[in-house]
Design a protein around this motif. Structure first.
Motif, PDB file in Angstrom:
ATOM      1  N   ARG A  21       0.835  -1.203   0.000  1.00 32.11           N
ATOM      2  CA  ARG A  21       0.000   0.000   0.000  1.00 32.11           C
ATOM      3  C   ARG A  21       0.869   1.253   0.000  1.00 32.11           C
ATOM      4  O   ARG A  21       0.604   2.204  -0.736  1.00 32.11           O
ATOM      5  CB  ARG A  21      -0.921   0.019   1.222  1.00 32.11           C
ATOM      6  N   VAL A  22       1.940   1.249   0.775  1.00 29.15           N
ATOM      7  CA  VAL A  22       2.819   2.417   0.857  1.00 29.15           C
ATOM      8  C   VAL A  22       3.554   2.617  -0.469  1.00 29.15           C
ATOM      9  O   VAL A  22       3.655   3.741  -0.970  1.00 29.15           O
ATOM     10  CB  VAL A  22       3.810   2.281   2.032  1.00 29.15           C
ATOM     11  N   GLU A  28       1.655   6.238  -7.189  1.00 31.63           N
ATOM     12  CA  GLU A  28       0.472   6.905  -7.751  1.00 31.63           C
ATOM     13  C   GLU A  28       0.439   8.398  -7.440  1.00 31.63           C
ATOM     14  O   GLU A  28      -0.036   9.183  -8.256  1.00 31.63           O
ATOM     15  CB  GLU A  28      -0.801   6.233  -7.237  1.00 31.63           C
ATOM     16  N   ALA A  29       0.927   8.792  -6.279  1.00 36.43           N
ATOM     17  CA  ALA A  29       0.872  10.201  -5.881  1.00 36.43           C
ATOM     18  C   ALA A  29       1.975  11.023  -6.538  1.00 36.43           C
ATOM     19  O   ALA A  29       1.868  12.246  -6.620  1.00 36.43           O
ATOM     20  CB  ALA A  29       0.985  10.318  -4.365  1.00 36.43           C
ATOM     21  N   HIS A  30       3.027  10.346  -7.008  1.00 36.85           N
ATOM     22  CA  HIS A  30       4.184  11.038  -7.593  1.00 36.85           C
ATOM     23  C   HIS A  30       4.778  12.049  -6.613  1.00 36.85           C
ATOM     24  O   HIS A  30       5.212  13.134  -6.988  1.00 36.85           O
ATOM     25  CB  HIS A  30       3.832  11.713  -8.922  1.00 36.85           C
ATOM     26  N   MET A  45      10.879   7.593   0.824  1.00 35.85           N
ATOM     27  CA  MET A  45      10.684   6.576  -0.198  1.00 35.85           C
ATOM     28  C   MET A  45      10.024   7.243  -1.406  1.00 35.85           C
ATOM     29  O   MET A  45       9.106   8.048  -1.246  1.00 35.85           O
ATOM     30  CB  MET A  45       9.788   5.457   0.326  1.00 35.85           C
ATOM     31  N   GLN A  46      10.528   6.890  -2.591  1.00 39.32           N
ATOM     32  CA  GLN A  46      10.036   7.503  -3.816  1.00 39.32           C
ATOM     33  C   GLN A  46      10.055   6.452  -4.918  1.00 39.32           C
ATOM     34  O   GLN A  46      10.908   5.562  -4.913  1.00 39.32           O
ATOM     35  CB  GLN A  46      10.973   8.671  -4.158  1.00 39.32           C
ATOM     36  N   SER A  47       9.139   6.555  -5.867  1.00 34.83           N
ATOM     37  CA  SER A  47       9.153   5.605  -6.979  1.00 34.83           C
ATOM     38  C   SER A  47      10.414   5.808  -7.810  1.00 34.83           C
ATOM     39  O   SER A  47      10.975   6.908  -7.864  1.00 34.83           O
ATOM     40  CB  SER A  47       7.913   5.784  -7.857  1.00 34.83           C
ATOM     41  N   VAL A  48      10.853   4.758  -8.454  1.00 33.58           N
ATOM     42  CA  VAL A  48      12.059   4.836  -9.276  1.00 33.58           C
ATOM     43  C   VAL A  48      11.862   5.835 -10.421  1.00 33.58           C
ATOM     44  O   VAL A  48      12.750   6.643 -10.711  1.00 33.58           O
ATOM     45  CB  VAL A  48      12.447   3.445  -9.828  1.00 33.58           C
TER      46      VAL A  48
END
Length: 89
Positions: A21-22, A28-30, A45-48
């Motif tokens: 979920r995290v 999704e939130a960018h 934490m951040q998406s790649v």
């Protein structure tokens, strides 16, 4: 990229219980997610994809600043000279 404290601050315990979920929220939130332990921020934490985009933007901005600094110090060449150096007609 602004952090929404109501959505983007997550205790480490929540990450342990439902990591998917995290991770999904960050993607999704960018926006980066701030992980906390005992009420204090410990990591982000951040998406790649978002990390790579931010890194490219930082590199571009550094290049722009370096170019402006070159102009300020008189290190410049004409368009014709640049074309000649790179073999462009």
């Amino acid at each position: 990229m602004r952090v929404k404290f109501s959505e983007d601050v997550v205790p480490l315990a929540d990450l342990k219980v439902n990591p998917g979920r995290v991770v999904q929220h960050a993607a999704e939130a960018h926006r980066p997610v701030l992980l906390t332990s005992r009420g204090r921020g410990v990591t982000v934490m951040q998406s790649v994809a978002d990390y790579e985009q931010a890194a490219e933007e930082r590199a571009f901005m550094r290049a722009v600043v370096a170019g402006l600094a070159d102009l300020d110090t008189g290190r410049e060449v004409s368009l014709a000279e640049a074309k000649a150096r790179f073999g462009v007609a």
